[in-house]
Scaffold this active site. Sequence first.
Site, PDB file in Angstrom:
ATOM      1  CD  GLU B  10      -1.625  -1.161   3.305  1.00  0.00           C
ATOM      2  OE1 GLU B  10      -1.744  -0.082   3.900  1.00  0.00           O
ATOM      3  OE2 GLU B  10      -1.656  -2.240   3.901  1.00  0.00           O
ATOM      4  CG  ASP B  85      -5.370   6.084   4.577  1.00  0.00           C
ATOM      5  OD1 ASP B  85      -6.228   6.429   5.413  1.00  0.00           O
ATOM      6  OD2 ASP B  85      -4.487   5.252   4.805  1.00  0.00           O
ATOM      7  CD  GLU B  90      -2.915   3.753   1.664  1.00  0.00           C
ATOM      8  OE1 GLU B  90      -3.010   4.755   2.392  1.00  0.00           O
ATOM      9  OE2 GLU B  90      -2.739   2.607   2.096  1.00  0.00           O
ATOM     10  CB  THR B  93      -0.490  -4.052  -5.130  1.00  0.00           C
ATOM     11  OG1 THR B  93      -0.155  -4.854  -3.990  1.00  0.00           O
ATOM     12  CG2 THR B  93       0.537  -2.957  -5.330  1.00  0.00           C
ATOM     13  CG  ASN B 149      -0.463  -5.526   3.861  1.00  0.00           C
ATOM     14  OD1 ASN B 149      -0.688  -5.335   5.049  1.00  0.00           O
ATOM     15  ND2 ASN B 149      -0.623  -4.585   2.942  1.00  0.00           N
TER      16      ASN B 149
END
Lengths: 66, 494
Positions: B10, B85, B90, B93, B149
């Site tokens: 992100e 955001d 933002e 993916t 992530n």
Amino acid sequence: MAERVHKQTPASERRSDADTENVAVPVTETGEKLKAELDDLLDEIDEVLETNAEDFVKSYIQKGGE
Amino acid sequence: MAIPKVVGIETEYGILVKGGESNPVLASSVLINAYVAATSPRIGWDFDDERPGSDARGFTLDGGPDVEMHLVNSVLTNGARYYVDHAHPEISTPECRGIREAVVYDRAAEEIVRCSMEYSRSVLADDVELLLYKNNSDGKGNSYGCHENYLIDRGVPFGRLVADITPHFVTRQIFTGAGKVGSEEPGTSVSDVPFQISQRADFFEEEVGLETTLKRPIVNTRDEPHCDPVKYRRLHVIVGDANMSEVATYLKLGTTAIVLTMIEDDTFPNDLALANPVPAIRIVSHDPSLTRTIGLRDGRRMTALEVQWSILEAARRHQKRRGFASVEDADDVLNRWEQVLAGLASDRSTVADVVDWVAKERVVRAYAERHSIEGYDVRLKALDLQYHDMRPEKCIASRLGLRTIAGADEVRRAMTEPPHSTRAYFRGRLLAKWPESVVAANWDSVVLDVGRDPLRRVPMMEPLRGTRELVGSLIDSSDSVVELVTRLGATPEM
């Protein structure tokens, strides 16, 4: 592996090494080619860089995110 | 046993309004709306699943971070989420199974931002322009994030995860750092720190915690798995810089996925715990010579490079004994990891085409030399900011010969088409084929309008289901979303 790490020389020392004699001819040529490329790049950056750096940096204000 | 690493990034972009009133929230909305209006029907994000106040350590924070429901929020046909955001545009993916694949989608996100800037010109006054920057700080103490992530096994004790991942997070910046002129650590100035390795290191104040905007922790405990919470955890990593170098993004994701695999299999060395991680992350960042040492809990002192060599050696042992089936591209990541450490340890200039901070430092130094600048000059900070400028005609990074790993064609495709090997495929393909029937979508479900019946929520709790292999022909051969839903009901494999 650790040995490789210990052989590391600080950037400042390395730079002066490269600048002084004792460098083989091909290396010098590569060095000069690199320098020429860097010169071209700097010419380009002089053109591309925001004309009023002072104002640009001052106006670059962001809110914190995330 | 390590589980397959599904990864995503992100990125919050810095935004300026050139020639207009500075309202970053509005500007971000205009930017995203311009893109969405030009490319796809607008699909809303479904907030049912958002619990940013939920903590991995097992409690829920009252008054935790708010989800801003009123701001622009879209899902794209490539499976990504594009939204406002706080005060930044933002892009998250889609979920990717491959490390290289994730780099392609991060690059696609950059191109989406570039297109958005272009499209926004048609709705703005002639002399107004939106300028976007892929960096993480304004140089005045304000930071915004680039988060990674990773899907990990819920069975790994969280305490061990924190202990093991921390030395990697503190030291990986020597090849993932995006470089910064000056310092934003309170009490230091540009004369103390003329140039540092990381954009973000100055902003970390805690070892572990839930926050992302204040008292930022090196290990973030946000516990929103966006998938089956009994089996999985999503490690939300906030400590990294946004990279302009594709190889740096690749190494950032790849080495971290490898370290997480070792943690899951309990093969990560237990003697690398740091004595004081928070000061250590700044010591490493503030030392481009890479010679300063940081203290370990067992009393030893090591340079960041030595810590990285130790982690790489352990990874090589793991590779030899059990392989890294959980991480796509692992063998290539390990080779490039070794190359970059060797380059940093010997001749720095050999990695100027892959490491952002080295590339940036080199050009800043050369520029200072040419203009006889001694010490700090505002032009050096301008150069730093402009390294990350998303306008092709203004971007410095793209002029420095950084090596690429994503092809132009695949990046173009990734702007509209989802990855094949995760549930992002299902989300993206549905949006592309039946945009009018997709009422809302989020990471782990899609809400469909199936005509007269009530809305149908299709859960996607398994990130590796909903792939092209599992649902591709089903989507292709269904003539309507009603038919798809009926046939899906008879397909437990989805």
